[in-house]
Design a protein around this motif. Structure first.
Motif, PDB file in Angstrom:
ATOM      1  N   SER A 100       9.658   8.361  -6.022  1.00  0.00           N
ATOM      2  CA  SER A 100       9.089   7.219  -6.736  1.00  0.00           C
ATOM      3  C   SER A 100       9.933   5.966  -6.530  1.00  0.00           C
ATOM      4  CB  SER A 100       9.000   7.508  -8.232  1.00  0.00           C
ATOM      5  OG  SER A 100       8.142   8.576  -8.469  1.00  0.00           O
ATOM      6  N   TRP A 101      11.230   6.117  -6.688  1.00  0.00           N
ATOM      7  CA  TRP A 101      12.114   4.971  -6.489  1.00  0.00           C
ATOM      8  C   TRP A 101      12.066   4.494  -5.047  1.00  0.00           C
ATOM      9  CZ3 TRP A 101      14.167   1.862  -9.896  1.00  0.00           C
ATOM     10  CH2 TRP A 101      14.333   2.301 -11.199  1.00  0.00           C
ATOM     11  N   LEU A 102      12.100   5.414  -4.127  1.00  0.00           N
ATOM     12  CA  LEU A 102      12.074   5.055  -2.714  1.00  0.00           C
ATOM     13  C   LEU A 102      10.772   4.359  -2.343  1.00  0.00           C
ATOM     14  CD1 LEU A 102      13.796   5.318  -0.171  1.00  0.00           C
ATOM     15  CD2 LEU A 102      12.654   7.474   0.294  1.00  0.00           C
ATOM     16  N   LEU A 103       9.662   4.857  -2.870  1.00  0.00           N
ATOM     17  CA  LEU A 103       8.372   4.240  -2.586  1.00  0.00           C
ATOM     18  C   LEU A 103       8.310   2.825  -3.156  1.00  0.00           C
ATOM     19  CD1 LEU A 103       5.501   4.636  -1.413  1.00  0.00           C
ATOM     20  CD2 LEU A 103       4.813   5.431  -3.668  1.00  0.00           C
ATOM     21  N   GLY A 104       8.712   2.658  -4.400  1.00  0.00           N
ATOM     22  CA  GLY A 104       8.670   1.334  -5.028  1.00  0.00           C
ATOM     23  C   GLY A 104       9.570   0.329  -4.327  1.00  0.00           C
ATOM     24  N   VAL A 108       8.230  -2.801  -1.800  1.00  0.00           N
ATOM     25  CA  VAL A 108       8.613  -4.168  -2.176  1.00  0.00           C
ATOM     26  C   VAL A 108       9.443  -4.802  -1.061  1.00  0.00           C
ATOM     27  CG1 VAL A 108      10.053  -5.501  -3.778  1.00  0.00           C
ATOM     28  CG2 VAL A 108       8.430  -3.839  -4.663  1.00  0.00           C
ATOM     29  N   ALA A 109      10.340  -4.035  -0.462  1.00  0.00           N
ATOM     30  CA  ALA A 109      11.147  -4.535   0.651  1.00  0.00           C
ATOM     31  C   ALA A 109      10.272  -4.875   1.863  1.00  0.00           C
ATOM     32  CB  ALA A 109      12.210  -3.513   1.033  1.00  0.00           C
ATOM     33  N   ALA A 110       9.280  -4.059   2.147  1.00  0.00           N
ATOM     34  CA  ALA A 110       8.390  -4.328   3.281  1.00  0.00           C
ATOM     35  C   ALA A 110       7.587  -5.608   3.060  1.00  0.00           C
ATOM     36  CB  ALA A 110       7.447  -3.147   3.501  1.00  0.00           C
TER      37      ALA A 110
END
Length: 119
Positions: A100-104, A108-110
């Motif tokens: 979840s953290w990695l996806l969020g 957002v970074a992308a």
């Protein structure tokens, strides 16, 4: 016996009384505890969210390549697609919080990289 010990004992008895095919929502005390997702539901939710993110990134990548062909565009959105695949695998292996953290953070970074780096 403390109150928490009594609650745990009561929950244990309710689980024993439950039929094998019966859902936890049918247990009277389960609704009072809150509406938390089971681990299986959480994994499936992360997999679905990652799949939707992957499809959205693929569409945006196709639109951005059509308007401006750049290696940077392919790199940013390609990494976002890879990230979604990694999150799906993490979710399948039970690492839903990390996923979840990695996806969020990754999505957002992308989007931030698209906004800041790509003209």
């Amino acid at each position: 016996m403390s109150t928490s010990d009594q609650d745990q004992e009561q929950d244990h008895r309710q689980e024993q009384d439950q039929e094998p095919g019966e859902s936890p929502a049918a247990i009277p005390g389960a609704a009072a505890q809150g509406r938390r997702l089971t681990p299986r539901q959480a994994r499936r939710l992360r997999i679905v969210l990652s799949s939707v993110g992957m499809a959205a990134m693929a569409v945006v990548l196709a639109l951005r390549i059509a308007s401006r062909s750049s290696v940077l565009v392919v790199g940013v959105y390609g990494l976002a697609l890879i990230l979604c695949g990694v999150v799906i695998e993490l979710s399948r292996n039970g690492r839903t919080r990390l996923g979840s953290w990695l996806l969020g953070v990754g999505l957002v970074a992308a989007v931030g990289a698209d906004w800041l780096l790509i003209p």
